[in-house]
Each structure stands twice: as structure tokens, then as C-alpha cells.
Design an enzyme around this catalytic site. Structure first.
Site, mmCIF file in Angstrom:
data_model
loop_
_atom_site.group_PDB
_atom_site.id
_atom_site.type_symbol
_atom_site.label_atom_id
_atom_site.label_comp_id
_atom_site.label_asym_id
_atom_site.label_seq_id
_atom_site.Cartn_x
_atom_site.Cartn_y
_atom_site.Cartn_z
ATOM 1 C CB SER A 183 51.021 14.053 -97.300
ATOM 2 O OG SER A 183 50.298 14.879 -96.425
ATOM 3 N N GLY A 197 50.807 21.012 -91.009
ATOM 4 C CA GLY A 197 51.865 22.011 -90.876
ATOM 5 C C GLY A 197 51.393 23.440 -90.886
ATOM 6 C CB SER A 218 32.274 55.522 -34.567
ATOM 7 O OG SER A 218 32.235 55.596 -35.972
#
Lengths: 267, 651
Positions: free
Chosen positions: B43, B115, B546
Site C-alpha cells: 500500500s 497479501g 433363459s
């Protein structure tokens, strides 16, 4: 590729992404300089046909000259224009005659915007705000979600990078799409000049005064200026250090007025 | 407070630079990100740059000085930034902000990225759109966690123009040795990431040393001042000499024209150019470039270069869609199924191996399965995790392998950056981003030049085809279970389909009766159909009485020959129970002699001797039986290589 070309192409990209992503997008239009750049860019993005409604939130305190321009531009661009007035607030007597500018702006702009959004079930609003206009706008995203109360959760904004955006909303929510975010005032003027975008005459000097930013009649004050052409205006902006919205009373009525307006859903 | 302490602050008078002349429009505009560890002076540096370049509104400094004095505080340049952003008053801290300033030579926009560790997403949001970066490091503190983390992300984001500012040199007596040590350490760290800072500049943002011109406090430093270093940077230029990459955003049909709208990501496009769209490879030629207004100066039929939005029409009526990439035939993007990538993850919920995650690359959207995590990296130490991991946590960086369900067109390895990077979604939010390092040969599809191989389909679907053969008496519960199983498989992303007796008898085998020959023919047809569907990637749920062992053995054998996973499920319920249920009133009719040769009545049922799964529908709940069959189906459908990758398809 010039800086203006870059800005133009990115804005067009954003508008097309918005049109693809949302079912019911609309574009806000105030007839001001930024708004007219927005319309111009949309005409380019969609090859001469703006495929969504253009909304003017009419406070009923508009300059007559701006209304003339609105009628002309609607025809010229073939706009699907929605004009919306907060009739309910006007019926209650809300207006500059009785109320302070912050209240009026809230009722006749923000609430009106909520009304038109609800009435038409828009899920995205394409706006012409720029980061350099106001410091609270510096934090905006290109696609900025708003909840059903119009609130902007600036503390937890979604990540946005590599041209990927927030493109889905929940019920009652909408996304503000802001294609002009990266433009600054001088870019706007340079672009208007380059593209010969039609503008209301009030931006240019008459009898030593011109409007730098246009809002409601009672609260928009002209600045001292002899700038009669866009080239003059650009010259003037190069040396001025007063802020663009200095002539807008609602921003200065009280401390942090802009922030308060924006938290409530103002652009 | 009115403590009027004698101010020892170096009070800024007039800016030391000549009032900056505004930049000309032609000069490119530079987006600059300032990153680094918290309290290393971002800053202050930004405030000082604003002040020294005369970019501050009239009266602002004076107001801030007065305010600071009234509060008994020393004036700090950081106030300028803070005031500009009204952050102190409004508590809107820690987000990406943009601050314009200019020097006589160029215009800058500072993207301020905070940060603090948990605000990494904002730093990435900011840094991803930057052309250049200042990585600031405190001379007294040296490299800290975020110094390294931010440095790492700058390299991952592909930022090439980096200047390192070693700040607070005043606190170390402008000692060259300190500067050299930090520069060497950071240079080495960034070098391992393939990033090479252009300059290391010693500064004191607070005192104004080394910012706009050489400082007498730093006589040993011969390089450019910070601003001079920044002025040498270039706005990220469009890649030169690259082939056309036109990302299709949409197709517009507002009038008679069929307009393909998109962005030229690389190369250039003109009317008349041949163009091929990927994925897919459909080819046509650019008929027109569409301009509005049609007569404006500078518009024409091309070339339209990189970075420009464009609208074109094609000579042929191709089915082009959003997400495709237009390219010159012969120099097209790669169509990738499986690729390795480096990603960063921002979402609180970790990304897990086996997870299916929405992916966006350019305008393409798809779903990708996280097949494997080769390693996760601790961004601060560059130490890799030991061996493969099972998840990527928030703020971690990882090397991963992804498999997309449908191929995506991309240019890997940094060739065309915008087509080599993607984002991953969680719900509506962007949850992570990554860069494609290499497109892998799709192992499961590599045998084939032929696109339609089972392996290729398996890659597409995320599973392979299989046959689940459910045998049992009429009324034993085959249809109930098959229906529930199909629904469950479909829900978990497995393409499943039922093949049952009714369906065969009313369609494919309409001409057959119930003689042993006809039963055998019916079964042959059922087998062929089941195997064909399984080849096509479907998990076939064959629900057929089957009754004969030999017939079922024949089916299993044919499946084995064709390499199709097969399992026999015995849906077992006693005849009496089946007859009691008699859902279709067939037993009743058979007892009445209306249906001849009905299994269980006047034709035998030979129960399986060694079924893969046996369910007892007379004493188990549907849910219990279903669980056993579903587990079997999933294991059959799992592709061989996907021991980790397909865990996502758990039921």
C-alpha cells in the site's frame, strides 16, 4: 491493436457471453455518454441487432433534451425499449421537491430498477458502470451476482479470471454484467470520437458551460467549460483533477452516500 | 485527539516529478499487479507511486495530512491508497482494486492484490489479468510465506514480466549485502519455477528511494529505478506468428445471415480463408466478415487479428456450435481426452480423485474426471507431497491428470496460452484454475485408429459396456430388480439398458413361438443384441427366464470371445412363491392349458450351478437384492485402468 480496440473487443466478448449465459438479459440505458457507448458496442456485438430489451429507468426528472434523444435513438437503433417509472413512489409524492437526493435516487432509480427487474423477470442486467467513476466501483467484477434483495456481497465475490465468469443465478437473483468496467472517462470520449457515436448535445459547451455527467435535472450541474467538441473535451480532461461525478449532488449529500446507495442496489 | 507532536514526517510538498504530461492514446496501457507478503509495503508503494506521478486529486494530500495531524499520527503514503478506496471508513478491505496512474511515458493500472492468505482468490483474479507484476519483499524480513506463494502463482498464471522490489532499504541502512542476499534467494526460488524477474530494484517506498530515479542513498545500485523498470514492460502482446484460433461464442440468426460470433484468440482471419472447426474437424471457408456499421472506417473483410471480437459467415451450412475453435486446416488445436495439468484450488471443499467436475476452457464446457493427483505442492517451500494424493485442498497447487468426457480442443504447453488454460467449477463458482501441460495419448483408446472401438467409447462414457444376465422363473422378480438397477446405474452416470422377454417377444422375436428351437433362436437374438449394445458401451441388464444351462453357457462364451464383461445373476424364488405372485396371470393361464410349454409347469427350469450372484427374492428386500447386483454391475463396468479414477461411480 490499440487500447481502444482492446477495450472494445473485450466488452463485446462480455456482452456475447451474457447473452449466451442468461435467459432474460436486459441492458440499462440512461442516454448518457457511457450508455451510448454500451448501445454502440451491443450493435457491434450482435451485428446490428440488439437481441434483448433496453431499459430506461425514468425518474420523471429527465432533461427534455434527453427525452428527445431517447425517442430519436430508439428509432435509429431499433431498440426494444422499456421505459419504467416508479409510479407508486411518485404517487406518494417522492421527489426532489420534498425529499433529499439520496432518498429520491433510491426510490426513483434503485426501487424502480427492482420493479422493472421483477416485472420482466430479468436474470441479468448489462450496465455501463466503470471502475474509475467511483472508488467503490473499483472492486467490481465483470459479472457481479446480486441476491434477491439486490445486495452486493462485496466481501465474498466470486473469483473471476481468464474470461470465465459467474453465469448462473438462483431464483430471484440476478447478475450485473459490466462490460465497461475497464474503461475510463477519457477512453469513453476517445471512443465516442473515433466511432462518431451520436450523443445528446448537453455534453458540449453552451455559453461557457457543459454537463460532464448527466443525471436528474434538479441535481445535475454544468461545469465551466468551453469544450464544444469531443476533441476539446479530451483536452480538458487531460488537465482536470476534479472528479467526474462532482456535479452529481446525490454523491455528496452525506459522507459515503455512494457506498450506501450501492449497498442498496444502486449501480 | 489533539496531540500536536512535532512532526518528523518528511512532509510531502509538491510532487518531485515534473507534473506528468498525459499520455498519448497510442501508448499501450499496462496492467500491473502488486503482490507480496502482508506488511511488506504494497500500500505504501502504491500510495507513493500515485504521489510521485502526480496522480492524486487536488487537495487530497493536504486533507490527509491535516487528518493525520489531528489524529496525532504520522502521515503515511498508504493513506493515499486507503483514502482513495475509502477502505478505512467502510471496512471493505481485501479485495482486488484497480488504481490508475500515469507517467509521461505510459499509463498504468495498478491491480492491488491483498497479501492475506485466505484472499488468494482475489489475488488470482487480479493477477490473471495483469501484464506485469511487482513482487515486493521487505529487506528486513526477507522472503516470507506469501512472497513464495505469490511468486509461484505468478509463474503458474504465466506472468513473464516481473520486477522484484526489495523495500524498506532504509531499515537496513541501504546495505547492499542485504539486497544481494535477498535478490539471490528470491531469484533462485523463482528460477526453479521457470520465472526470471527482469529487475531486482532496491527501494524505500516510504522515503521515496529508488522509485522514480536513482537515489543517492543507494549509490551502489546501477540498475533502473522502479518506475523506469516498469516503463520498459510491454502490454501483453498478442502472440505473434501463431495460427488462427477463433473461439466460437455463439451462432446468431437474427436475420437471413447465419453469423458465427467469437473471439480471435490467436492468429488472424480474413474472408476467403479456409477454416476447420474443432472438436469435430468440419471444414468450410470464411465467406464474409460481418461489420456494424458496415461503412465505418477501418472495417473490411480482414485480416482481423488476435484479441479482436469478430463475426463471420461461412460458405457452407455447417453445424458449428459454441465451444468449437476455428483454425486453419493443417494447423489445428489438439483434441484431448486425457491430459496432465497444474492447477490451483480455491474452494473450501477439496477436489477429490474420482470426482466429476465441470470444466471450462475458452468457450468450451465439459465435464472432467480427476483421474489422479500425481503430487500436490506446498507453494511456499516447493516441496512435493510424498507420492500421489487423494485430494487437492484449498490453496494447494497440484499436478493432476484429468479425463474429459467429450474431447476438448486445446493448445497445450503454453503454445497459445488462452487455449491451454481452464477453470474448474463447483456449483456456480469458479473453484480452481489450471494450465494444461501435456495431452496424453489416451491409453484406453490408443489401439484404434478406428474411433468406434469399445475402449474409445469407454473413455467417452467413463465406464465400459457389460452384460448382466438375470435368469429366473417367471414372477421371480427379474423385472422389478432390473428396473431398479437400471435407474440406479443411470443416476450414477452409468449408461444402462434393460433387455427383457416382453420386449423381445413383442418385437424382435414376434415371429417365434415357445418350442425348444424357437426358444433357442429367441435367445440367440437376445444374445446378439445384448453383446452389440455392450460393445457400444451400454451396461445391458438382460432379464430373461433363459431356463437352459447350455444356452446360458453359450451366451457367456460368446461374451468372453468378444471381450465383454459378463455375469450371471440367479434371481431365485421358489416356484410356489412365483405362482402365488403371478403378476401377469401367466401361471394361471398355463395351469389352464392356455400357454403350452410354460417354464416351471410343463417345461423345466435348470437353475445355475455357479451364478456370480444369487438373490433370494422370497426372503430378501428389494433393496438388499439390489445392492448385491448393483455392486456387481459397477465392478463389471469399471474400466481396467481406472482403479482410482472411477471411484466416483460408487453407488
Amino acid at each position: 491493436m490499440s487500447h481502444l480496440d482492446e477495450l472494445e473487443s473485450h466488452s463485446i466478448y462480455l456482452m456475447r457471453e451474457a447473452f449466451h449465459a442468461f435467459e432474460r438479459p436486459a441492458m440499462l440505458w440512461s442516454m448518457g455518454k457511457d450508455s451510448n457507448v454500451l448501445v454502440w458496442l451491443a450493435m457491434k456485438a450482435f451485428a446490428g441487432h440488439i437481441p434483448f430489451p433496453v431499459v430506461h429507468v425514468d425518474t420523471t426528472y429527465e432533461f427534455p433534451e434527453m427525452l428527445d434523444f431517447r425517442a430519436w435513438a430508439k428509432e435509429h437503433y431499433g431498440l426494444d425499449l422499456i421505459v419504467w417509472v416508479n409510479q407508486e413512489a411518485r404517487a406518494r409524492g417522492i421527489g426532489y421537491e420534498n425529499n433529499d437526493p439520496v432518498t429520491v435516487t433510491h426510490e426513483l432509480k434503485t426501487v424502480a430498477l427492482q420493479q422493472v427487474l421483477a416485472a420482466h423477470k430479468f436474470d441479468a442486467l448489462i450496465t455501463g458502470i466503470r471502475r474509475d467513476e467511483d472508488s467503490t466501483r473499483a472492486k467490481e467484477r465483470y459479472f457481479s451476482p446480486r441476491n434477491s434483495d439486490f445486495e452486493w456481497d462485496y466481501k465474498d465475490q466470486p473469483p473471476e479470471f481468464w474470461n470465465h465468469f459467474t453465469t448462473e443465478v438462483g431464483a430471484g437473483e440476478h447478475v450485473r454484467v459490466q462490460p465497461l468496467l475497464d474503461w475510463n472517462e477519457i477512453d469513453i470520449w476517445r471512443y465516442l470520437e473515433r466511432e462518431k457515436v451520436p450523443l445528446p448535445g448537453m455534453y458540449f459547451s453552451r455559453e461557457g458551460k457543459r454537463f460532464r455527467s448527466l443525471g436528474c435535472m434538479p441535481i445535475s450541474k454544468p461545469v465551466e467549460s468551453n469544450a464544444a467538441t469531443i476533441a476539446d473535451i479530451i483536452e480538458e480532461l487531460k488537465t482536470t483533477k476534479t472528479s467526474e461525478r462532482a456535479g452529481r449532488a446525490q454523491d455528496h449529500h452525506e459522507r459515503n452516500a455512494m457506498q450506501k446507495l450501492r449497498a442498496k442496489g444502486f449501480m | 485527539m489533539s496531540t500536536l507532536s512535532p512532526s518528523t514526517t518528511p512532509v510531502p510538498a509538491a510532487p518531485r516529478s515534473a507534473p506528468s504530461k498525459p499520455v498519448s492514446a497510442a501508448l499501450d496501457h499496462l496492467n500491473l499487479v502488486v503482490v507480496g507478503h502482508v506488511d511488506h509495503g504494497k500500500s505504501t508503494l502504491i500510495g507513493r507511486l500515485l504521489f510521485d506521478t502526480n496522480s492524486v486529486e487536488d487537495g487530497k494530500i493536504e486533507r490527509l495530512q491535516a487528518a493525520a495531524k489531528a489524529e496525532g499520527m504520522e502521515f503515511e503514503y498508504a493513506f493515499l491508497l486507503d483514502a482513495l478506496l475509502e477502505e478505512q471508513a467502510q471496512n471493505i478491505t481485501m479485495d482486488t482494486t484497480r488504481v490508475p496512474f500515469s507517467t509521461p511515458r505510459r499509463a498504468f493500472t495498478i491491480i492491488d492484490a491483498p497479501g492475506h492468505k485466505e484472499f488468494l482468490k482475489n489475488m488470482i483474479t487480479g493477477a490473471a489479468s495483469a501484464d506485469a507484476a511487482i513482487l515486493i519483499v521487505d529487506a528486513k524480513e526477507g522472503l516470507r510465506e506469501q512472497t513464495r506463494r505469490h511468486g509461484f502463482l505468478l509463474s503458474l498464471l504465466g506472468l513473464k514480466q516481473i520486477v522484484v522490489a526489495v523495500n524498506k532499504m532504509d531499515l537496513v541502512n541501504y546495505d547492499q549485502k542485504v539486497f544481494d542476499r535477498i535478490s539471490a534467494e528470491l531469484g533462485e526460488f523463482l528460477g526453479r519455477l521457470g520465472a526470471k524477474p527482469t529487475h531486482f530494484v532496491p527501494i524505500s517506498a516510504k522515503r521515496g528511494d529508488g522509485l522514480i530515479k536513482a537515489s543517492e542513498n543507494l549509490p551502489w545500485y546501477k540498475g533502473p529505478a522502479l518506475l523506469e523498470a516498469l516503463e520498459q514492460f510491454r502490454a501483453t502482446p498478442p502472440i505473434q506468428g501463431a495460427p488462427l484460433r477463433l473461439s466460437v461464442q455463439d451462432i446468431y440468426r437474427f436475420d437471413a445471415r447465419r453469423i458465427v460470433a467469437g473471439m480471435v484468440e490467436a492468429g488472424q482471419v480474413s474472408a476467403g480463408d479456409p477454416i476447420e472447426f474443432h472438436p469435430g474437424g468440419k471444414r468450410s471457408r470464411v465467406k464474409t466478415i460481418e461489420n456494424w456499421p458496415a461503412t465505418a472506417p477501418g472495417v473490411g473483410q480482414g485480416p482481423v487479428g488476435a484479441g479482436r471480437a469478430v463475426a463471420i459467415t461461412l460458405e457452407d451450412e455447417l453445424f458449428v456450435e459454441r465451444g468449437q475453435i476455428g483454425a486453419p486446416p493443417g494447423d489445428t488445436p489438439t483434441e484431448a481426452h486425457v491430459f496432465t495439468a497444474r492447477i490451483f484450488w480455491l474452494h473450501a471443499e477439496p477436489l477429490k480423485v474420482g470426482e466429476l467436475v465441470p470444466l471450462r476452457l475458452g468457450t468450451q464446457q465439459g465435464e472432467a474426471r480427476l483421474v489422479a493427483i500425481q503430487r500436490t505442492l506446498d507453494a511456499t517451500t516447493l516441496e512435493s507431497s510424498t507420492g500421489p494424493a487423494s485430494e487437492v485442498k484449498r490453496h494447494e497447487v497440484a499436478e493432476i491428470r484429468l479425463r474429459v468426457r467429450r474431447p476438448i480442443a486445446c493448445d497445450a504447453g503454453g503454445r497459445i496460452p488462452s487455449l491451454g488454460r481452464f477453470v474448474l467449477m463447483r456449483g456456480r463458482r469458479i473453484a480452481g484454475g489450471g494450465v494444461i501441460d501435456a495431452v496424453l495419448r489416451d491409453e484406453s483408446a490408443s489401439a484404434d485408429a478406428a474411433g468406434g472401438s469399445p475402449a474409445h467409447r469407454a473413455a467417452l462414457l467413463g465406464h465400459r459396456g457389460a452384460v448382466l444376465w438375470m435368469t429366473g422363473l417367471s414372477g421371480s422378480g427379474k423385472t422389478t430388480l432390473a428396473t431398479a438397477l437400471e435407474a440406479r446405474l443411470l443416476r450414477s452416470g452409468v449408461l444402462a439398458a434393460i433387455l427383457d422377454g416382453d420386449m423381445l417377444r413383442t418385437g424382435l422375436s414376434k415371429n417365434l413361438g415357445f418350442t425348444p428351437e424357437d426358444r433357442r433362436e429367441n435367445l440367440r437374438r437376445a444374445t446378439e443384441l445384448a453383446l452389440h449394445l455392450a460393445d457400444a458401451g451400454v451396461v445391458v441388464i438382460a432379464a430373461l427366464i433363459s431356463p437352459f444351462r447350455a444356452d446360458r453357457a453359450m451366451v457367456a462364451e460368446k461374451a468372453r470371445e468378444r471381450g465383454i464383461p459378463f455375469a450371471e445373476v440367479f434371481v431365485n424364488a421358489p416356484l410356489a412363491e412365483c405362482e402365488r405372485r403371478d403378476p401377469k396371470q401367466l401361471y394361471k393361464k398355463a395351469r389352464a392349458g392356455e400357454i403350452p410349454l410354460f417354464t416351471g409347469i410343463d417345461s423345466p427350469y435348470e437353475p445355475p450351478l455357479a451364478p456370480d450372484v444369487e438373490v433370494h427374492t422370497d426372503r430378501e428386500s428389494v433393496e438388499q437384492s439390489l445392492q448385491k447386483i448393483a455392486d456387481l454391475a459397477i465392478s463389471l463396468a469399471r474400466p481396467p485402468e481406472a482403479s482410482v479414477g472411477e471411484q466416483g461411480a460408487n453407488i
